[in-house]
Design a protein around this motif. Structure first.
Motif, PDB file in Angstrom:
ATOM      1  N   ALA A  42       0.854  -1.186   0.000  1.00  0.00           N
ATOM      2  CA  ALA A  42       0.000   0.000   0.000  1.00  0.00           C
ATOM      3  C   ALA A  42       0.891   1.237   0.000  1.00  0.00           C
ATOM      4  CB  ALA A  42      -0.912   0.002   1.223  1.00  0.00           C
ATOM      5  N   VAL A  43       0.630   2.104  -0.943  1.00  0.00           N
ATOM      6  CA  VAL A  43       1.507   3.252  -1.175  1.00  0.00           C
ATOM      7  C   VAL A  43       0.938   4.505  -0.513  1.00  0.00           C
ATOM      8  CG1 VAL A  43       2.399   4.803  -2.973  1.00  0.00           C
ATOM      9  CG2 VAL A  43       2.362   2.322  -3.343  1.00  0.00           C
ATOM     10  N   ARG A  44       1.810   5.262   0.098  1.00  0.00           N
ATOM     11  CA  ARG A  44       1.406   6.574   0.624  1.00  0.00           C
ATOM     12  C   ARG A  44       1.481   7.563  -0.539  1.00  0.00           C
ATOM     13  NH1 ARG A  44       4.537  10.368   4.945  1.00  0.00           N
ATOM     14  NH2 ARG A  44       2.744  11.679   5.491  1.00  0.00           N
ATOM     15  N   ASP A  45       0.365   7.758  -1.198  1.00  0.00           N
ATOM     16  CA  ASP A  45       0.355   8.536  -2.448  1.00  0.00           C
ATOM     17  C   ASP A  45       0.241  10.034  -2.196  1.00  0.00           C
ATOM     18  OD1 ASP A  45      -2.198   7.868  -1.487  1.00  0.00           O
ATOM     19  OD2 ASP A  45      -3.133   8.265  -3.423  1.00  0.00           O
ATOM     20  N   GLN A  46       0.649  10.793  -3.186  1.00  0.00           N
ATOM     21  CA  GLN A  46       0.634  12.256  -3.064  1.00  0.00           C
ATOM     22  C   GLN A  46      -0.738  12.816  -3.433  1.00  0.00           C
ATOM     23  OE1 GLN A  46       4.169  12.930  -5.674  1.00  0.00           O
ATOM     24  NE2 GLN A  46       4.987  13.982  -3.865  1.00  0.00           N
ATOM     25  N   PRO A  47      -1.228  13.784  -2.691  1.00  0.00           N
ATOM     26  CA  PRO A  47      -2.554  14.339  -2.983  1.00  0.00           C
ATOM     27  C   PRO A  47      -2.614  15.116  -4.291  1.00  0.00           C
ATOM     28  CG  PRO A  47      -1.506  15.546  -1.187  1.00  0.00           C
ATOM     29  CD  PRO A  47      -0.630  14.374  -1.483  1.00  0.00           C
ATOM     30  N   GLU A  48      -1.450  15.523  -4.787  1.00  0.00           N
ATOM     31  CA  GLU A  48      -1.442  16.346  -5.996  1.00  0.00           C
ATOM     32  C   GLU A  48      -1.998  15.601  -7.217  1.00  0.00           C
ATOM     33  OE1 GLU A  48       1.037  16.120  -3.821  1.00  0.00           O
ATOM     34  OE2 GLU A  48       1.012  18.170  -3.030  1.00  0.00           O
ATOM     35  N   GLY A  49      -1.982  14.276  -7.186  1.00  0.00           N
ATOM     36  CA  GLY A  49      -2.423  13.508  -8.361  1.00  0.00           C
ATOM     37  C   GLY A  49      -3.905  13.190  -8.408  1.00  0.00           C
ATOM     38  N   GLY A  50      -4.670  13.610  -7.400  1.00  0.00           N
ATOM     39  CA  GLY A  50      -6.077  13.180  -7.355  1.00  0.00           C
ATOM     40  C   GLY A  50      -7.061  14.327  -7.288  1.00  0.00           C
ATOM     41  N   GLU A  51      -8.148  14.202  -8.028  1.00  0.00           N
ATOM     42  CA  GLU A  51      -9.203  15.228  -7.975  1.00  0.00           C
ATOM     43  C   GLU A  51     -10.572  14.574  -8.170  1.00  0.00           C
ATOM     44  OE1 GLU A  51      -8.674  18.544 -10.578  1.00  0.00           O
ATOM     45  OE2 GLU A  51     -10.395  19.603  -9.755  1.00  0.00           O
ATOM     46  N   LEU A  52     -11.547  15.039  -7.416  1.00  0.00           N
ATOM     47  CA  LEU A  52     -12.927  14.563  -7.529  1.00  0.00           C
ATOM     48  C   LEU A  52     -13.768  15.665  -8.162  1.00  0.00           C
ATOM     49  CD1 LEU A  52     -13.237  13.011  -3.948  1.00  0.00           C
ATOM     50  CD2 LEU A  52     -12.592  11.862  -6.076  1.00  0.00           C
ATOM     51  N   ASN A  82     -23.118  13.002 -11.375  1.00  0.00           N
ATOM     52  CA  ASN A  82     -22.398  11.764 -11.059  1.00  0.00           C
ATOM     53  C   ASN A  82     -20.939  12.071 -10.720  1.00  0.00           C
ATOM     54  OD1 ASN A  82     -24.634  10.038 -11.757  1.00  0.00           O
ATOM     55  ND2 ASN A  82     -24.177  10.528 -13.896  1.00  0.00           N
ATOM     56  N   LEU A  83     -20.404  11.312  -9.804  1.00  0.00           N
ATOM     57  CA  LEU A  83     -19.022  11.534  -9.376  1.00  0.00           C
ATOM     58  C   LEU A  83     -18.032  11.115 -10.453  1.00  0.00           C
ATOM     59  CD1 LEU A  83     -17.407  12.329  -6.699  1.00  0.00           C
ATOM     60  CD2 LEU A  83     -17.025   9.878  -6.489  1.00  0.00           C
ATOM     61  N   ILE A  84     -17.015  11.939 -10.641  1.00  0.00           N
ATOM     62  CA  ILE A  84     -15.898  11.595 -11.527  1.00  0.00           C
ATOM     63  C   ILE A  84     -14.635  11.591 -10.676  1.00  0.00           C
ATOM     64  CG2 ILE A  84     -14.547  12.288 -13.537  1.00  0.00           C
ATOM     65  CD1 ILE A  84     -17.009  13.925 -14.431  1.00  0.00           C
ATOM     66  N   VAL A  85     -13.887  10.512 -10.762  1.00  0.00           N
ATOM     67  CA  VAL A  85     -12.631  10.399 -10.014  1.00  0.00           C
ATOM     68  C   VAL A  85     -11.475  10.508 -11.008  1.00  0.00           C
ATOM     69  CG1 VAL A  85     -11.242   8.983  -8.465  1.00  0.00           C
ATOM     70  CG2 VAL A  85     -13.747   8.838  -8.378  1.00  0.00           C
ATOM     71  N   ARG A  86     -10.652  11.499 -10.807  1.00  0.00           N
ATOM     72  CA  ARG A  86      -9.440  11.622 -11.634  1.00  0.00           C
ATOM     73  C   ARG A  86      -8.242  11.341 -10.740  1.00  0.00           C
ATOM     74  NH1 ARG A  86     -12.090  16.551 -13.087  1.00  0.00           N
ATOM     75  NH2 ARG A  86     -13.388  16.210 -14.924  1.00  0.00           N
ATOM     76  N   LYS A  87      -7.509  10.327 -11.090  1.00  0.00           N
ATOM     77  CA  LYS A  87      -6.375   9.949 -10.236  1.00  0.00           C
ATOM     78  C   LYS A  87      -5.191   9.571 -11.122  1.00  0.00           C
ATOM     79  CE  LYS A  87      -4.132   8.865  -6.479  1.00  0.00           C
ATOM     80  NZ  LYS A  87      -3.710   9.892  -5.527  1.00  0.00           N
ATOM     81  N   THR A  88      -4.174  10.401 -11.071  1.00  0.00           N
ATOM     82  CA  THR A  88      -2.941  10.088 -11.787  1.00  0.00           C
ATOM     83  C   THR A  88      -1.862   9.855 -10.747  1.00  0.00           C
ATOM     84  OG1 THR A  88      -3.597  11.564 -13.582  1.00  0.00           O
ATOM     85  CG2 THR A  88      -1.273  10.940 -13.472  1.00  0.00           C
ATOM     86  N   LEU A  89      -1.255   8.694 -10.823  1.00  0.00           N
ATOM     87  CA  LEU A  89      -0.161   8.431  -9.881  1.00  0.00           C
ATOM     88  C   LEU A  89       1.047   9.265 -10.281  1.00  0.00           C
ATOM     89  CD1 LEU A  89      -0.427   4.563  -9.354  1.00  0.00           C
ATOM     90  CD2 LEU A  89      -1.470   6.409  -8.031  1.00  0.00           C
ATOM     91  N   THR A  90       1.643   9.933  -9.316  1.00  0.00           N
ATOM     92  CA  THR A  90       2.806  10.770  -9.603  1.00  0.00           C
ATOM     93  C   THR A  90       4.042   9.885  -9.755  1.00  0.00           C
ATOM     94  OG1 THR A  90       3.392  11.025  -7.282  1.00  0.00           O
ATOM     95  CG2 THR A  90       1.797  12.601  -8.185  1.00  0.00           C
ATOM     96  N   GLU A  91       5.107  10.480 -10.240  1.00  0.00           N
ATOM     97  CA  GLU A  91       6.367   9.738 -10.365  1.00  0.00           C
ATOM     98  C   GLU A  91       6.763   9.144  -9.016  1.00  0.00           C
ATOM     99  OE1 GLU A  91       8.461   8.817 -12.863  1.00  0.00           O
ATOM    100  OE2 GLU A  91       6.804   9.442 -14.144  1.00  0.00           O
ATOM    101  N   GLN A  92       6.597   9.952  -7.982  1.00  0.00           N
ATOM    102  CA  GLN A  92       6.954   9.463  -6.637  1.00  0.00           C
ATOM    103  C   GLN A  92       6.072   8.283  -6.230  1.00  0.00           C
ATOM    104  OE1 GLN A  92       7.970  12.149  -3.192  1.00  0.00           O
ATOM    105  NE2 GLN A  92       6.126  11.229  -2.316  1.00  0.00           N
TER     106      GLN A  92
END
Lengths: 460, 132
Positions: free
Chosen positions: A337-347, A354-364
């Motif tokens: 389980a990765v401690r991901d950065q908040p910068e990559g996610g937006e709701l 309807n909800l749209i989830v945008r989640k891009t995993l950062t390089e880190q």
């Protein structure tokens, strides 16, 4: 008019329902899902997967790269998780304080609230005698490699594991009220004090007024409007953020929807010659406890899943699928389980709400995931796995952010007193307020924050 | 058979299911087990818009030659880790179709006429539930 309406009945809502009701308030608890109890929870994987979760089982981000498991039933995700109860550490809280500007976000300040929540439940810390073979392989591999590991602490009472109960079954809701879900420790207690619970009530929008708040939604398929002096949104990252977005608050609160995190989870299976029976006995007893992994931004969890979920996690068809599934009893499983950065996610919401989830995993995030998966392979190799099968999917069980709290209304949504900025009668203390991913199971901290908020509401 | 999707859509599930789980000496094929007879148990809890779209697609697929379905299943499997555009649709299809197939296969409820080793028995899965 009610004193409080609580929208959502999981980690936050279930605790608040009890504390406010015990404090003498008149409370209605709203839940979009059904009201199951220990004797009515669905008993098979196929039944509970479709009946207890949003989306009829799974939800996805807009690129269909990540899947989300989000419970939709009274008690919420606390019914279907493993009830792991961890306090946050300085690393998590220091980051929250830096991002939010809120001084009281310290371990010391939260400790009294952790104490009070823990007093509501029975806690059990596992020991070696509780291990199944999956845990023996995990700890054996970690010991050979010098990886630190720790026993997990779970909210549970009288699980009858020593008498043969297999707690993988409680992933679909506990059939004996042993799991210390908020259904058990919060809602069922509050019901006896007069709590009103409206299940099958899907909240849509809130309208804030000077001395009350109106909630609009659908109850049992019929349009419904409810009012209370104060509204507490406790629908979690997805639910609470969606309601505030659909209520038109994005313009006033530009940070609304931002900072979504999910602790992306990657599972891998080690195949052994002898049966492992990872699905038997105490299902999840240990995890990594290695400071180097903590610093590197990932942790390992010793888990497994029932057959449909395991089948879904393999990316195989035909004979290969059947070959792997016949190895079901011969597999150990570890998850990173990765401690991901908040910068990559937006709701966000679409035109229909309807909800749209945008989640891009950062390089880190990706580097952390690679390190986690490498560590899993090392553990399996150390204990002689004949084959390691990586799942190509990652998913999210810990959904956080979207309504981050902070002192600046331009960079946050919730103020240090848990109110939506500029909307003094709407409160939030669920996982949506998390300014970043802690890298630690969030349930206990959601409960502690909610306990703190409940205490302050009763004082006022 | 299903009250929520057409017979053609059910046929589409069965044909895709037989590719995903073809069966062997120990395990029944998807069609032989017959769990699809209970597909409504799942679909009644899914979002209505999803059922409509999926039902239409499955109906179309039910008329496709087998090699097209095999190609589609392979593409679905290859879609993970790929980019956007059509890959997104393939990933959605993969999770949706496999979700239905595996949920109606690794389950206690087989078809009315099935008699043999059920898939859960075939993988030797059983758990003990100690209820109050």
């Amino acid at each position: 008019m009610k004193d409080f309406i609580i929208v959502g009945s999981g980690s936050s809502g279930g605790i608040l329902a009890r504390s406010l009701q015990e404090g003498g308030a008149d409370v209605t608890l709203i839940e979009a899902g059904k009201f199951f109890r220990k004797d009515t929870f669905p008993r098979t994987e196929a039944a509970y997967s479709s009946q207890l979760f949003w989306g009829g089982g799974l939800e996805f981000d807009d690129k269909a790269k990540s899947a989300y498991l989000r419970a939709k039933c009274v008690g919420g995700t606390t019914n279907v998780n493993q009830c792991l109860m961890n306090r946050f550490d300085d690393m998590a809280m220091d980051d929250w304080r830096d991002r939010s500007g809120i001084d009281w976000l310290t371990v010391d300040a939260l400790n009294p609230h952790y104490d009070k929540v823990e007093d509501l439940m029975e806690l059990h810390t596992f020991e070696k005698k509780d291990f199944n073979r999956n845990a023996e392989l995990f700890t054996g591999g970690c010991d050979k490699l010098g990886y630190g590991w720790k026993y997990l602490r779970r909210g549970q009472k009288d699980c009858k594991i020593e008498e043969g109960n297999d707690c993988i079954g409680c992933l679909g809701g506990c059939q004996r009220d042993s799991k210390q879900s908020t259904l058990v420790i919060g809602i069922q207690v509050a019901e006896k004090l007069g709590l009103e619970v409206l299940s099958n009530f899907e909240a849509d929008t809130v309208v804030h007024h000077e001395d009350h708040v109106v909630l609009l939604g659908e109850h049992e398929g019929q349009k419904k409007e409810l009012s209370a002096r104060r509204m507490i949104l406790a629908g979690g990252s997805f639910g609470t953020t969606k309601i505030l977005l659909n209520s038109g608050l994005k313009k006033a609160l530009p940070a609304l929807g931002k900072g979504f995190c999910q602790h992306p989870q990657y599972m891998a299976f080690g195949v052994f010659d002898e049966p492992v029976d990872s699905h038997k006995g105490a299902f999840q007893t240990v995890a990594s406890g290695d400071p180097n992994m903590r610093k590197a931004g990932f942790k390992l969890e010793n888990v497994y899943a029932p057959p449909i979920a395991v089948g879904m996690l393999f990316n195989s068809y035909g004979r290969e699928h059947q070959r792997l599934m016949k190895k079901y009893r011969y597999m150990a499983c570890i998850e990173a389980a990765v401690r991901d950065q908040p910068e990559g996610g937006e709701l966000d919401v679409d035109k229909k709400g309807n909800l749209i989830v945008r989640k891009t995993l950062t390089e880190q995030d990706l580097v952390r995931a690679d390190k986690g998966i490498e560590a899993i392979h090392n553990v399996f190799a150390a204990v002689g796995a004949k084959e390691v099968v990586d799942s190509p999917f990652y998913f999210g069980l810990h959904l956080m952010g979207g309504c981050s709290f902070g002192t600046d209304p331009n960079k946050s949504v919730i103020n240090p007193d848990f109110q939506v900025h500029g909307h003094k009668n709407i409160y939030v203390a669920d996982s949506s307020v998390f300014p970043s991913a802690p890298g630690i199971n969030p349930s206990l901290t959601i409960m502690a924050l909610s306990q703190k908020m409940g205490e302050e509401l009763l004082k006022n | 058979m299903s009250k929520l999707i057409s017979n053609a859509a059910v046929r589409g599930i069965v044909r895709l299911g037989n590719i995903i789980v073809p069966g062997d000496g120990d395990m029944p094929s998807y069609e032989e087990y017959g769990g699809y007879e209970h597909v409504d148990d799942l679909l009644e809890h899914a979002p209505k818009s999803d059922i409509g779209d999926l039902g239409l697609l499955l109906s179309v697929l039910s008329f496709m030659p087998k090699f097209v379905l095999v190609w589609l299943v392979n593409m679905m499997g290859a879609s993970h880790g790929k980019g956007n555009g059509l890959w997104i649709l393939l990933r959605q299809l993969d999770m949706g179709i496999r979700g239905i197939v595996l949920s109606t296969y690794y389950t206690e409820k087989g078809g009315a006429s099935f008699s043999g080793t059920a898939p859960l028995d075939g993988i030797d899965y059983s758990i003990t539930r100690m209820e109050d």
